[in-house]
Design an enzyme around this catalytic site. Structure first.
Site, mmCIF file in Angstrom:
data_model
loop_
_atom_site.group_PDB
_atom_site.id
_atom_site.type_symbol
_atom_site.label_atom_id
_atom_site.label_comp_id
_atom_site.label_asym_id
_atom_site.label_seq_id
_atom_site.Cartn_x
_atom_site.Cartn_y
_atom_site.Cartn_z
ATOM 1 N N CYS A 71 0.848 -1.154 0.110
ATOM 2 C CA CYS A 71 0.004 0.132 -0.005
ATOM 3 C C CYS A 71 0.821 1.189 -0.146
ATOM 4 O O CYS A 71 1.122 1.937 1.007
ATOM 5 C CB CYS A 71 -0.796 0.104 1.292
ATOM 6 S SG CYS A 71 -1.676 -1.666 1.493
ATOM 7 N N GLY A 95 6.871 7.311 0.180
ATOM 8 C CA GLY A 95 8.045 7.869 1.059
ATOM 9 C C GLY A 95 8.633 6.669 1.714
ATOM 10 O O GLY A 95 9.706 6.398 1.608
ATOM 11 N N ASP A 116 1.815 -0.766 5.077
ATOM 12 C CA ASP A 116 1.414 0.457 5.709
ATOM 13 C C ASP A 116 -0.050 0.666 5.189
ATOM 14 O O ASP A 116 -0.318 1.231 4.010
ATOM 15 C CB ASP A 116 2.315 1.503 5.085
ATOM 16 C CG ASP A 116 2.060 2.864 5.928
ATOM 17 O OD1 ASP A 116 2.185 2.868 6.959
ATOM 18 O OD2 ASP A 116 1.598 3.857 5.226
ATOM 19 N N CYS A 168 -0.466 5.299 10.469
ATOM 20 C CA CYS A 168 -0.401 6.732 10.974
ATOM 21 C C CYS A 168 -1.520 6.886 11.832
ATOM 22 O O CYS A 168 -2.258 8.191 11.633
ATOM 23 C CB CYS A 168 -0.135 7.554 10.076
ATOM 24 S SG CYS A 168 -1.386 7.914 8.623
#
Length: 443
Positions: free
Chosen positions: A256, A261, A325, A378
């Site tokens: 994903c 980044g 992620d 996150c």
């Protein structure tokens, strides 16, 4: 372009047009319609108004009986003006009032609009900042620090009143600018010197050997990002590359990956290996390819593919390392994206753990025996973090006992149990809220 009108236009675009705050702000700055001296105030007005929206609406609610009858610009204008009155000490009240009335005269459909704006703001100035002492903890924190009450209540239940208030408070402060140095191209020390020559002063990151914190100056005014020497990335997400612990010739899957980044950071540490990056949307996959080209990284392939279908595209046990992620609630990045807290609710987030587990189920068979899987989000929501780590364990993987040794010394002490996981709250280091867990597949 008038800085307050520019900020007002952006707020309308975000609040009524559904634009993302970061994209809307960057789009306007790229147009270079603002004087350089006004860019700081512009971003302060936009992000500050969004961050404190709950408090501003509490102050305004008794003074606006029928908000739907107002011109669409009036409520955002009043919020922005009240924000200046109570949160920006260097701007005199009379200047805030004058600017608001002038904008109302210019944009209002009838003469009463400017008089209404004038009257509301004069009343706000006269009565001052409200007292919240009569409210419950959840109500007070919600209003005083401008977070939805449902979210505050959830955090209080998980983290307690003191920690919740501290997180809500820091979420309303400007986020630091941090960048990752592409060490395939330049050393960190050399990059610091080059930035200093351009008037950008930096310090070393506590959390990544590749990270720099911008102390002063505008890194975007230099060509270093465009030329592939730097990438903008939060320090907390830089830890993922450490957690992955990639070897030079590994075959890696980032299931994903957008905006790319973590994938690029991992690829920067490889030599002859390959990295396959997936994203559901074709335009985002293309952005990842552009990132690799900008950073002069070979061996990266980006595919538009739903991670839940990865098993149809790749052979089982074909990757040495997998980065997972997953799509999440994003409640750890409220500081950078203040509109997130107003566009989500419990119902909207309820389905995320199911999607995350579908991705986990699809990706786990692709990991080689002895391989490493890193799960990250996150967010600071246990249902998307610790509970999903337990689910991965139930599928046969084990904790990666070597995770602690791969992490920087600043966070090693936080991995204290047999669980190879790390959670950073927004208050831990002043970074985004983030969760990382590392697993091994038995040989």
């Amino acid at each position: 372009m008038n800085v307050r009108e520019a900020a007002l236009d952006t707020l309308i675009k975000i609040e009524q047009g559904g634009a993302y705050s970061t994209i809307a702000v960057n789009d306007l700055l790229k147009q270079k319609k603002l004087a350089a001296k006004d860019t700081g105030l512009y971003t302060e007005l936009v992000y500050g108004t969004l961050s404190h929206k709950g408090t501003l609406d509490y102050i305004l609610k008794e003074r606006i009986r029928s908000p739907k009858k107002l011109d669409k610009f009036v409520l955002p204008l009043l919020r922005m003006s009240v924000y200046q009155l109570f949160y920006l000490d260097k701007i005199p009240d009379r200047a805030v009032l004058h600017e608001a009335v002038e904008i109302a005269k210019k944009r209002g459909h009838h003469v009463g609009t400017s008089k209404f704006v004038n009257g509301v703001l004069r009343n706000v100035i006269r009565e001052g900042f409200p007292d919240f002492s009569h409210l419950t903890d959840a109500e007070r924190i919600s209003i005083e620090h401008s977070h939805p009450e449902w979210l505050v209540s959830d955090w209080i239940e998980t983290y307690g009143v003191e920690a919740t208030e501290a997180m809500c408070k820091i979420n309303n402060e400007p986020a630091p600018v941090t960048v990752r140095v592409n060490r395939k191209q330049v050393t960190v020390e050399e990059m610091m010197n080059r930035l200093a020559e351009e008037g950008v002063m930096t310090s070393r990151s506590e959390l990544s050997v590749d990270g720099l914190v911008v102390e002063s100056g505008n890194v975007h005014s230099t060509s270093f990002i465009e030329d592939g020497y730097l990438s903008v990335q939060d320090e907390s997400s830089m830890l993922v590359a450490d957690a992955v612990g990639v070897s030079p010739d590994d075959r890696v899957l980032d299931a994903c990956a957008a905006p790319g980044g973590k994938a690029m950071h991992t690829a920067e540490r490889m030599k002859d290996g390959t990295l396959t990056a997936l994203d559901l949307h074709p335009h985002k996959a293309k952005l990842i390819e552009q990132q690799a080209k900008r950073l002069h990284i070979d061996g990266v392939t980006a595919l538009a593919l739903d991670a839940r279908l990865a098993g149809e595209q790749f052979d089982q046990e074909s990757f040495d390392r997998i980065i997972l992620d997953v799509p999440c609630s994003g409640l750890g990045v409220i500081r950078r994206k203040p509109d997130i807290k107003w566009t989500k609710d419990r119902a909207a987030l309820a389905g995320l753990p199911k999607i995350q587990r579908q991705i986990i189920d699809a990706v786990l068979p692709l990991l080689k025996p002895g391989g490493t899987l890193v799960y990250s989000t996150c967010t600071i929501d246990p249902s998307e973090n610790e509970a999903q780590a337990d689910y991965i364990l139930s599928k046969g993987l084990e904790w990666d006992a070597t995770l602690r040794d791969r992490l920087p010394s600043s966070v090693r002490s936080m991995v204290t149990s047999e669980r190879a996981e790390l959670k950073l709250l927004p208050t831990t280091f002043g970074t985004d809220g983030f969760y990382i867990a590392a697993f091994k597949k038995e040989v």
